[in-house]
Write an enzyme that holds these catalytic residues in place. Structure first.
Site, PDB file in Angstrom:
ATOM      1  N   LYS A  19       0.834  -1.203   0.000  1.00 62.02           N
ATOM      2  CA  LYS A  19       0.000   0.000   0.000  1.00 62.02           C
ATOM      3  C   LYS A  19       0.874   1.261   0.000  1.00 62.02           C
ATOM      4  O   LYS A  19       0.640   2.184  -0.781  1.00 62.02           O
ATOM      5  CB  LYS A  19      -0.889  -0.063   1.255  1.00 62.02           C
ATOM      6  CG  LYS A  19      -1.877   1.047   1.421  1.00 62.02           C
ATOM      7  CD  LYS A  19      -3.007   0.605   2.340  1.00 62.02           C
ATOM      8  CE  LYS A  19      -2.706   0.762   3.824  1.00 62.02           C
ATOM      9  NZ  LYS A  19      -2.664   2.166   4.273  1.00 62.02           N
ATOM     10  N   ARG A  24       2.877   6.006  -3.277  1.00 63.71           N
ATOM     11  CA  ARG A  24       4.019   6.838  -3.709  1.00 63.71           C
ATOM     12  C   ARG A  24       4.234   6.733  -5.213  1.00 63.71           C
ATOM     13  O   ARG A  24       4.536   7.726  -5.883  1.00 63.71           O
ATOM     14  CB  ARG A  24       5.278   6.426  -2.942  1.00 63.71           C
ATOM     15  CG  ARG A  24       5.212   6.930  -1.485  1.00 63.71           C
ATOM     16  CD  ARG A  24       6.004   6.067  -0.568  1.00 63.71           C
ATOM     17  NE  ARG A  24       6.116   6.619   0.780  1.00 63.71           N
ATOM     18  CZ  ARG A  24       5.208   6.420   1.747  1.00 63.71           C
ATOM     19  NH1 ARG A  24       4.112   5.721   1.516  1.00 63.71           N
ATOM     20  NH2 ARG A  24       5.398   6.926   2.951  1.00 63.71           N
ATOM     21  N   GLY A  88      -4.818   8.101   5.517  1.00 68.60           N
ATOM     22  CA  GLY A  88      -3.884   9.094   6.059  1.00 68.60           C
ATOM     23  C   GLY A  88      -2.746   9.368   5.091  1.00 68.60           C
ATOM     24  O   GLY A  88      -2.279  10.503   4.954  1.00 68.60           O
ATOM     25  N   ARG A 116      -8.057  12.597  12.660  1.00 72.81           N
ATOM     26  CA  ARG A 116      -6.627  12.325  12.839  1.00 72.81           C
ATOM     27  C   ARG A 116      -5.811  13.627  12.823  1.00 72.81           C
ATOM     28  O   ARG A 116      -6.210  14.604  12.195  1.00 72.81           O
ATOM     29  CB  ARG A 116      -6.158  11.335  11.768  1.00 72.81           C
ATOM     30  CG  ARG A 116      -6.913  10.017  11.933  1.00 72.81           C
ATOM     31  CD  ARG A 116      -6.481   8.983  10.960  1.00 72.81           C
ATOM     32  NE  ARG A 116      -5.096   8.584  11.169  1.00 72.81           N
ATOM     33  CZ  ARG A 116      -4.447   7.730  10.378  1.00 72.81           C
ATOM     34  NH1 ARG A 116      -5.057   7.211   9.337  1.00 72.81           N
ATOM     35  NH2 ARG A 116      -3.201   7.405  10.633  1.00 72.81           N
ATOM     36  N   SER A 160       7.372   9.823  11.775  1.00 69.75           N
ATOM     37  CA  SER A 160       6.272   9.489  10.868  1.00 69.75           C
ATOM     38  C   SER A 160       6.725   9.595   9.416  1.00 69.75           C
ATOM     39  O   SER A 160       7.229  10.636   8.983  1.00 69.75           O
ATOM     40  CB  SER A 160       5.104  10.453  11.114  1.00 69.75           C
ATOM     41  OG  SER A 160       4.292  10.551   9.972  1.00 69.75           O
ATOM     42  N   ASP A 327       2.404  -0.859  11.965  1.00 69.74           N
ATOM     43  CA  ASP A 327       1.087  -1.329  11.528  1.00 69.74           C
ATOM     44  C   ASP A 327       0.829  -2.781  11.944  1.00 69.74           C
ATOM     45  O   ASP A 327      -0.276  -3.295  11.758  1.00 69.74           O
ATOM     46  CB  ASP A 327       0.951  -1.189  10.006  1.00 69.74           C
ATOM     47  CG  ASP A 327       0.927   0.288   9.590  1.00 69.74           C
ATOM     48  OD1 ASP A 327       0.573   1.128  10.441  1.00 69.74           O
ATOM     49  OD2 ASP A 327       1.266   0.582   8.436  1.00 69.74           O
ATOM     50  N   ARG A 358      -6.083   2.311  18.294  1.00 63.75           N
ATOM     51  CA  ARG A 358      -5.789   0.874  18.224  1.00 63.75           C
ATOM     52  C   ARG A 358      -5.505   0.277  19.590  1.00 63.75           C
ATOM     53  O   ARG A 358      -5.757  -0.909  19.804  1.00 63.75           O
ATOM     54  CB  ARG A 358      -4.635   0.603  17.250  1.00 63.75           C
ATOM     55  CG  ARG A 358      -5.092   0.757  15.809  1.00 63.75           C
ATOM     56  CD  ARG A 358      -4.062   0.317  14.794  1.00 63.75           C
ATOM     57  NE  ARG A 358      -4.649   0.430  13.456  1.00 63.75           N
ATOM     58  CZ  ARG A 358      -3.969   0.538  12.335  1.00 63.75           C
ATOM     59  NH1 ARG A 358      -2.646   0.548  12.360  1.00 63.75           N
ATOM     60  NH2 ARG A 358      -4.596   0.624  11.168  1.00 63.75           N
ATOM     61  N   ARG A 399      -6.992  -3.112  10.030  1.00 65.95           N
ATOM     62  CA  ARG A 399      -5.999  -3.973  10.704  1.00 65.95           C
ATOM     63  C   ARG A 399      -6.571  -4.620  11.969  1.00 65.95           C
ATOM     64  O   ARG A 399      -6.170  -5.711  12.355  1.00 65.95           O
ATOM     65  CB  ARG A 399      -4.719  -3.195  10.994  1.00 65.95           C
ATOM     66  CG  ARG A 399      -4.121  -2.617   9.706  1.00 65.95           C
ATOM     67  CD  ARG A 399      -2.633  -2.515   9.697  1.00 65.95           C
ATOM     68  NE  ARG A 399      -2.198  -1.729   8.552  1.00 65.95           N
ATOM     69  CZ  ARG A 399      -2.024  -2.204   7.314  1.00 65.95           C
ATOM     70  NH1 ARG A 399      -2.207  -3.482   7.064  1.00 65.95           N
ATOM     71  NH2 ARG A 399      -1.640  -1.408   6.323  1.00 65.95           N
TER      72      ARG A 399
HETATM   73  C1  S3P Z   1       2.530   5.028   6.273  1.00 68.01           C
HETATM   74  C2  S3P Z   1       3.182   5.439   7.397  1.00 68.01           C
HETATM   75  C3  S3P Z   1       2.764   5.057   8.749  1.00 68.01           C
HETATM   76  C4  S3P Z   1       1.823   3.852   8.711  1.00 68.01           C
HETATM   77  C5  S3P Z   1       0.758   4.003   7.675  1.00 68.01           C
HETATM   78  C6  S3P Z   1       1.374   4.124   6.301  1.00 68.01           C
HETATM   79  C7  S3P Z   1       3.025   5.509   4.968  1.00 68.01           C
HETATM   80  O1  S3P Z   1       2.069   6.132   9.334  1.00 68.01           O
HETATM   81  O2  S3P Z   1       1.248   3.645   9.970  1.00 68.01           O
HETATM   82  O3  S3P Z   1      -0.113   2.897   7.680  1.00 68.01           O
HETATM   83  O4  S3P Z   1       2.642   4.942   3.913  1.00 68.01           O
HETATM   84  O5  S3P Z   1       3.831   6.443   4.965  1.00 68.01           O
HETATM   85  P1  S3P Z   1       2.830   7.353  10.097  1.00 68.01           P
HETATM   86  O6  S3P Z   1       3.608   8.103   9.103  1.00 68.01           O
HETATM   87  O7  S3P Z   1       1.706   8.171  10.679  1.00 68.01           O
HETATM   88  O8  S3P Z   1       3.676   6.694  11.132  1.00 68.01           O
END
Ligand code: S3P
Length: 439
Positions: A19, A24, A88, A116, A160, A327, A358, A399
């Site tokens: 994913k 990206r 997100g 969020r 993050s 995750d 979670r 999840r």
């Molecule tokens: C992700 C980064 C992580 C992850 C999310 C996917 C990404 O989140 O938990 O499922 O694709 O960059 P955070 O950047 O909030 O840690």
């Protein structure tokens, strides 16, 4: 969906494309000059949301199953709001791109996404010159971009990848060199996932990575120049290790299990679950390693391991190792019920602001299944437990739904997962794949 106890899992499975890499590839393809072909694009709903937003931004994205053709070029002002759904990654990464475009637009999403935290990306993007209005640090976001942006030096306070990526993508529209520095970590791989920096380099961005050692550990520093054109590249997306984690955990503890997963993404910033479980005696073999578009992948064979089940010290997850398995915490907590020493998870407050809270979702569901569980502000402790089937809630979180489907395989009686369709966010067909390996 209803799930019951099984003896073991065996067979070969295929998983959706990763994913994070899919998002990206689509976004970076869209802002490159020409045609990007992406193979094995994730079939999950989150990655559909990214494509729909890109289409609204004037990008032609032609999809044939898992094959995607993106005609990159200039993004144009969308007519209506961009709906990021539950994703997100979509909202945070696209915000970075849109900060560097001379028009305004609105990004929104479902109820979970609207709750969020967005200040983490709003602050650096404003520092770079974008104007962003939010609902007190939450979406919907109204972004009025600017071109060029001001290049800045930014120190990340949260580990993050979505935040790091938003800044890196905005930096492409910067007037000079942007520097992004991560929080210190104990190794070069216990940083937040590095797919964006790898893919930007692959598409010809002028990006340089350095690690410097400080008293507190390794610090990742990225320097990226603005105003450099990206050149389309063919992308192959390997299988998603986060989707694999449910099968890795279940097969490791169900006696007699033997599962093979081919072509699984094995980027070292993502393999925390495999590294941790192998250290504790799990029987996981990796072969056919290869590297395509700078991403590692390979075949993984998982067989059940009595050593893992009987490991009396228990598993502890805390500190920066969390980045490499963030995750996978829901399934690791469920796995803890099957380990002699259980599992302890600390420093994981970020879990409270994922697709659901979670920590409380895991604790509530495990309690319903009569597990021995203690909740902390920043984590939880799960002791070895005989689970009882129960009616559990997905909390609309893919999840959580999949982790508790696996809990149902370990439990007496039947387990019903309410609102289990949310698995489609990352893994449409999860229940069919599970059914296909049940013995
Ligand atoms: C992700 C980064 C992580 C992850 C999310 C996917 C990404 O989140 O938990 O499922 O694709 O960059 P955070 O950047 O909030 O840690």
């Amino acid at each position: 969906m209803r799930v019951s106890r099984v003896k073991s899992l065996a067979g070969e499975i295929e998983l959706p494309g990763d994913k994070s890499i899919s998002h990206r590839a689509a976004i970076i393809g869209a802002i490159s000059d020409g045609e990007t072909v992406i193979k094995n694009y994730s079939t999950g709903r989150d990655c559909d949301a990214t494509l729909n937003c890109l289409r609204q931004l004037g990008i032609n994205a032609l999809r044939n199953g898992k094959l995607l053709n993106i005609s990159g070029g200039r993004l144009t002002k969308p007519e209506g709001p961009l709906d990021c759904g539950n994703s997100g990654t979509t909202i945070r990464l696209l915000s970075g791109v849109l900060a560097g475009h001379d028009f305004s637009c609105r990004l929104t999403g479902d109820e979970s996404l609207l709750n969020r935290p967005m200040n983490r990306i709003i602050k650096p993007l404003i520092a770079m010159g974008a104007r962003i209005k939010s609902r007190d640090g939450r979406a919907p976001l109204e972004i009025s971009g600017r071109s060029p942006l001001k290049s800045v030096s930014y120190e990340l306070t949260v580990a993050s990848a979505q935040l790091k990526s938003a800044i890196l993508l905005a930096s492409l529209y910067g007037d000079a060199t942007t520097r992004v520095t991560g929080p210190p970590s104990r190794s070069r791989v216990s940083i937040s996932r590095n797919h964006t920096e790898l893919m930007l380099g692959f598409f010809g961005a002028d990006i340089v990575e350095h690690f410097h050692e400080t008293d507190d550990g390794f610090v990742q520093e990225l320097a990226i120049s603005g105003m450099k054109e990206l050149k389309p590249q063919p992308v192959y997306v390997p299988g998603d290790i986060s989707s694999a984690s449910f099968f890795i955990a279940a097969a490791s503890v169900l006696e007699g299990s033997d599962i093979v997963i081919r072509d699984l993404g094995l980027n070292p910033t993502r393999t925390g679950i495999i590294d941790l479980m192998k250290n504790c005696g799990a029987n996981i073999e990796i072969g056919d390693r290869r590297r395509l578009n700078r991403e590692e992948s390979g075949s993984v064979r998982i067989r059940s391991s009595a050593d893992l089940r009987h490991q009396s010290g228990g598993l502890t997850i805390s500190g920066d190792i969390l980045s490499s398995l963030i995750d996978e915490i829901p399934i690791l907590a469920v796995l803890g019920t099957q380990l002699a020493g259980g599992i302890t998870i600390r420093d994981a407050e970020e879990l409270r602001v994922k697709e659901s809270d979670r920590i409380s979702a895991i604790v509530n569901n495990l309690r319903k299944m009569k597990a021995d569980v203690t909740e902390y502000d920043d984590g939880l402790r799960v002791g070895r437990s005989d689970l009882s089937g129960a009616k559990v809630d997905s909390y609309g979180d893919h999840r959580i739904a999949m982790a508790f489907a696996i809990a149902g395989l370990f439990a007496d009686g039947h387990t019903e997962i309410v609102d289990s369709e949310c698995v489609d966010v990352s893994f449409p067909g999860f229940f069919q794949v599970l059914e296909s390996v049940v013995k």
